[in-house]
Write a protein that holds these residues in place. Structure first.
Motif, PDB file in Angstrom:
ATOM      1  N   SER A 127      -4.276   7.164  19.014  1.00 35.14           N
ATOM      2  CA  SER A 127      -4.425   6.453  17.740  1.00 35.14           C
ATOM      3  C   SER A 127      -3.694   7.204  16.636  1.00 35.14           C
ATOM      4  CB  SER A 127      -5.902   6.282  17.373  1.00 35.14           C
ATOM      5  OG  SER A 127      -6.495   7.537  17.128  1.00 35.14           O
ATOM      6  N   LEU A 128      -3.295   6.446  15.627  1.00 35.01           N
ATOM      7  CA  LEU A 128      -2.572   6.979  14.479  1.00 35.01           C
ATOM      8  C   LEU A 128      -3.281   6.454  13.243  1.00 35.01           C
ATOM      9  CD1 LEU A 128       0.166   8.478  13.843  1.00 35.01           C
ATOM     10  CD2 LEU A 128       1.148   6.213  13.596  1.00 35.01           C
ATOM     11  N   THR A 129      -3.690   7.351  12.339  1.00 39.46           N
ATOM     12  CA  THR A 129      -4.423   6.949  11.141  1.00 39.46           C
ATOM     13  C   THR A 129      -3.506   7.037   9.926  1.00 39.46           C
ATOM     14  OG1 THR A 129      -6.494   7.746  12.086  1.00 39.46           O
ATOM     15  CG2 THR A 129      -6.453   7.411   9.708  1.00 39.46           C
ATOM     16  N   LEU A 130      -3.496   5.972   9.130  1.00 42.73           N
ATOM     17  CA  LEU A 130      -2.705   5.884   7.909  1.00 42.73           C
ATOM     18  C   LEU A 130      -3.675   5.847   6.735  1.00 42.73           C
ATOM     19  CD1 LEU A 130      -0.507   2.914   9.163  1.00 42.73           C
ATOM     20  CD2 LEU A 130       0.065   5.326   9.320  1.00 42.73           C
ATOM     21  N   ASP A 131      -3.639   6.871   5.880  1.00 43.57           N
ATOM     22  CA  ASP A 131      -4.501   6.929   4.702  1.00 43.57           C
ATOM     23  C   ASP A 131      -3.681   6.503   3.482  1.00 43.57           C
ATOM     24  OD1 ASP A 131      -6.868   7.978   5.968  1.00 43.57           O
ATOM     25  OD2 ASP A 131      -5.846   9.915   6.087  1.00 43.57           O
TER      26      ASP A 131
ATOM     27  N   ASP B 282       9.622   6.214  16.665  1.00 47.45           N
ATOM     28  CA  ASP B 282      10.970   6.722  16.411  1.00 47.45           C
ATOM     29  C   ASP B 282      10.874   8.122  15.810  1.00 47.45           C
ATOM     30  OD1 ASP B 282      11.457   6.398  13.235  1.00 47.45           O
ATOM     31  OD2 ASP B 282      10.291   4.702  13.986  1.00 47.45           O
ATOM     32  N   GLU B 283      11.964   8.864  15.902  1.00 49.24           N
ATOM     33  CA  GLU B 283      11.974  10.278  15.512  1.00 49.24           C
ATOM     34  C   GLU B 283      11.630  10.503  14.040  1.00 49.24           C
ATOM     35  OE1 GLU B 283      15.187  13.911  15.518  1.00 49.24           O
ATOM     36  OE2 GLU B 283      15.369  12.381  17.080  1.00 49.24           O
ATOM     37  N   ALA B 284      12.133   9.664  13.153  1.00 49.74           N
ATOM     38  CA  ALA B 284      11.863   9.836  11.715  1.00 49.74           C
ATOM     39  C   ALA B 284      10.376   9.646  11.417  1.00 49.74           C
ATOM     40  CB  ALA B 284      12.706   8.866  10.893  1.00 49.74           C
ATOM     41  N   PHE B 285       9.757   8.649  12.048  1.00 48.10           N
ATOM     42  CA  PHE B 285       8.330   8.418  11.842  1.00 48.10           C
ATOM     43  C   PHE B 285       7.513   9.552  12.462  1.00 48.10           C
ATOM     44  CE2 PHE B 285       4.323   5.959  12.197  1.00 48.10           C
ATOM     45  CZ  PHE B 285       4.230   5.556  10.886  1.00 48.10           C
ATOM     46  N   GLN B 286       7.975  10.068  13.588  1.00 48.13           N
ATOM     47  CA  GLN B 286       7.314  11.207  14.238  1.00 48.13           C
ATOM     48  C   GLN B 286       7.266  12.408  13.297  1.00 48.13           C
ATOM     49  OE1 GLN B 286       5.919  11.720  17.474  1.00 48.13           O
ATOM     50  NE2 GLN B 286       5.337  13.641  16.534  1.00 48.13           N
ATOM     51  N   ARG B 287       8.351  12.650  12.566  1.00 46.78           N
ATOM     52  CA  ARG B 287       8.374  13.785  11.631  1.00 46.78           C
ATOM     53  C   ARG B 287       7.315  13.625  10.548  1.00 46.78           C
ATOM     54  NH1 ARG B 287      14.000  13.438  12.357  1.00 46.78           N
ATOM     55  NH2 ARG B 287      14.228  12.220  10.461  1.00 46.78           N
ATOM     56  N   LEU B 288       7.076  12.379  10.100  1.00 45.59           N
ATOM     57  CA  LEU B 288       6.057  12.137   9.080  1.00 45.59           C
ATOM     58  C   LEU B 288       4.660  12.482   9.592  1.00 45.59           C
ATOM     59  CD1 LEU B 288       7.171   8.739   7.538  1.00 45.59           C
ATOM     60  CD2 LEU B 288       7.274  10.992   6.471  1.00 45.59           C
ATOM     61  N   THR B 289       4.401  12.269  10.877  1.00 47.76           N
ATOM     62  CA  THR B 289       3.071  12.566  11.423  1.00 47.76           C
ATOM     63  C   THR B 289       2.832  14.069  11.520  1.00 47.76           C
ATOM     64  OG1 THR B 289       3.700  12.575  13.770  1.00 47.76           O
ATOM     65  CG2 THR B 289       3.115  10.444  12.783  1.00 47.76           C
TER      66      THR B 289
ATOM     67  N   LYS C 298       0.843  -1.204   0.000  1.00 46.46           N
ATOM     68  CA  LYS C 298       0.000   0.000   0.000  1.00 46.46           C
ATOM     69  C   LYS C 298       0.870   1.242   0.000  1.00 46.46           C
ATOM     70  CE  LYS C 298      -4.172  -1.782   2.219  1.00 46.46           C
ATOM     71  NZ  LYS C 298      -5.193  -1.309   1.275  1.00 46.46           N
ATOM     72  N   LYS C 299       0.374   2.295  -0.685  1.00 43.83           N
ATOM     73  CA  LYS C 299       1.105   3.560  -0.746  1.00 43.83           C
ATOM     74  C   LYS C 299       0.465   4.564   0.202  1.00 43.83           C
ATOM     75  CE  LYS C 299       3.001   3.086  -5.356  1.00 43.83           C
ATOM     76  NZ  LYS C 299       3.092   3.677  -6.688  1.00 43.83           N
ATOM     77  N   LEU C 300       1.279   5.060   1.097  1.00 44.16           N
ATOM     78  CA  LEU C 300       0.836   5.970   2.145  1.00 44.16           C
ATOM     79  C   LEU C 300       0.770   7.395   1.607  1.00 44.16           C
ATOM     80  CD1 LEU C 300       0.232   5.933   5.208  1.00 44.16           C
ATOM     81  CD2 LEU C 300       2.664   6.302   5.575  1.00 44.16           C
ATOM     82  N   ILE C 301      -0.377   8.055   1.806  1.00 43.36           N
ATOM     83  CA  ILE C 301      -0.460   9.457   1.381  1.00 43.36           C
ATOM     84  C   ILE C 301      -0.577  10.424   2.548  1.00 43.36           C
ATOM     85  CG2 ILE C 301      -1.443   8.937  -0.883  1.00 43.36           C
ATOM     86  CD1 ILE C 301      -4.159   9.863   0.253  1.00 43.36           C
ATOM     87  N   ARG C 302      -1.022   9.899   3.715  1.00 46.45           N
ATOM     88  CA  ARG C 302      -1.150  10.800   4.858  1.00 46.45           C
ATOM     89  C   ARG C 302      -1.097  10.007   6.153  1.00 46.45           C
ATOM     90  NH1 ARG C 302      -6.144  14.575   6.666  1.00 46.45           N
ATOM     91  NH2 ARG C 302      -7.116  12.543   6.847  1.00 46.45           N
ATOM     92  N   ILE C 303      -0.457  10.595   7.174  1.00 44.85           N
ATOM     93  CA  ILE C 303      -0.447  10.037   8.524  1.00 44.85           C
ATOM     94  C   ILE C 303      -0.974  11.125   9.447  1.00 44.85           C
ATOM     95  CG2 ILE C 303       0.946   9.054  10.368  1.00 44.85           C
ATOM     96  CD1 ILE C 303       3.078   8.419   8.301  1.00 44.85           C
TER      97      ILE C 303
END
Length: 196
Positions: A57-61, A89-96, A44-49
């Motif tokens: 909760s964390l939503t992955l669109d 982790d810090e890198a994933f946090q930046r994506l959110t 799946k291709k992620l377009i928004r977190i």
């Protein structure tokens, strides 16, 4: 840190491509698994977190008009109990913190439930020296994305209480799981407009 932990886990050859190797992580021991199998998100291709400002909760669109959530096992909006939060982790946090992520760089190439072991503790009020610590195993979710430098990202749940001086007096961990999000048609329409 996280890549080192995963690299110590034995890997097996992928049946579809002998040159590709996929980490096989130790299975979790929960008797009644909840949610979906993380393998369902591979490809799946992620377009928004996005993170909820009210609930842990964390939503992955995704670009296929589906959405999944990282949720805390046992959490109830009615009986919240000890405050719970998702950490990552810090890198994933930046994506959110970004509204949209790049479709070309964030295809999920691997996703797995893993076991982490962290130090939990309880500190008696006004006494830094009298505290109890223990090792606590808990389930976390690990993602690996495509791109120039793919590496693992991890999401887990923490329970924490603080005193009036904002000193942490209790810290523990809870399991997380994945589930698809069923949106109302109106909400789905708004998400689809954002995708276009």
């Amino acid at each position: 840190m996280f890549d080192d932990e995963l690299s110590s886990v034995s890997s097996t050859s992928s049946a579809s491509s002998p040159s590709k190797r996929r980490f096989r992580l130790p299975p979790l021991t929960r008797r009644d698994p909840v949610g979906i199998d993380p393998d369902e998100l591979i490809g799946k291709k992620l377009i928004r977190i996005s993170r909820s400002s009210v609930h842990p909760s964390l939503t992955l669109d995704f670009d296929d008009h589906t959405s999944a959530q990282v949720l805390v096992d046992g959490y109830s909006p009615r009986w919240k109990g000890i405050p719970k939060a998702l950490e990552m982790d810090e890198a994933f946090q930046r994506l959110t913190n970004t509204v949209f992520v790049g479709l070309d760089t964030l295809e999920i190439v691997d996703c797995a439930m893993i076991k982490l072991c962290d130090k939990a503790f309880q500190r008696k009020q006004n006494d830094d020296h009298d505290s109890t610590m223990w090792d606590q195993e808990h389930a976390a979710i690990a993602f690996k994305f495509s791109g120039e430098n793919p590496h693992w990202h991890c999401v887990w749940a923490v329970l924490a209480e603080y005193d009036e001086d904002r000193t942490c007096t209790f810290r523990s961990f809870e399991d997380v799981f994945l589930n698809y999000l069923q949106r109302s048609p109106r909400k789905q329409s708004r998400i689809d407009k954002l995708r276009n």
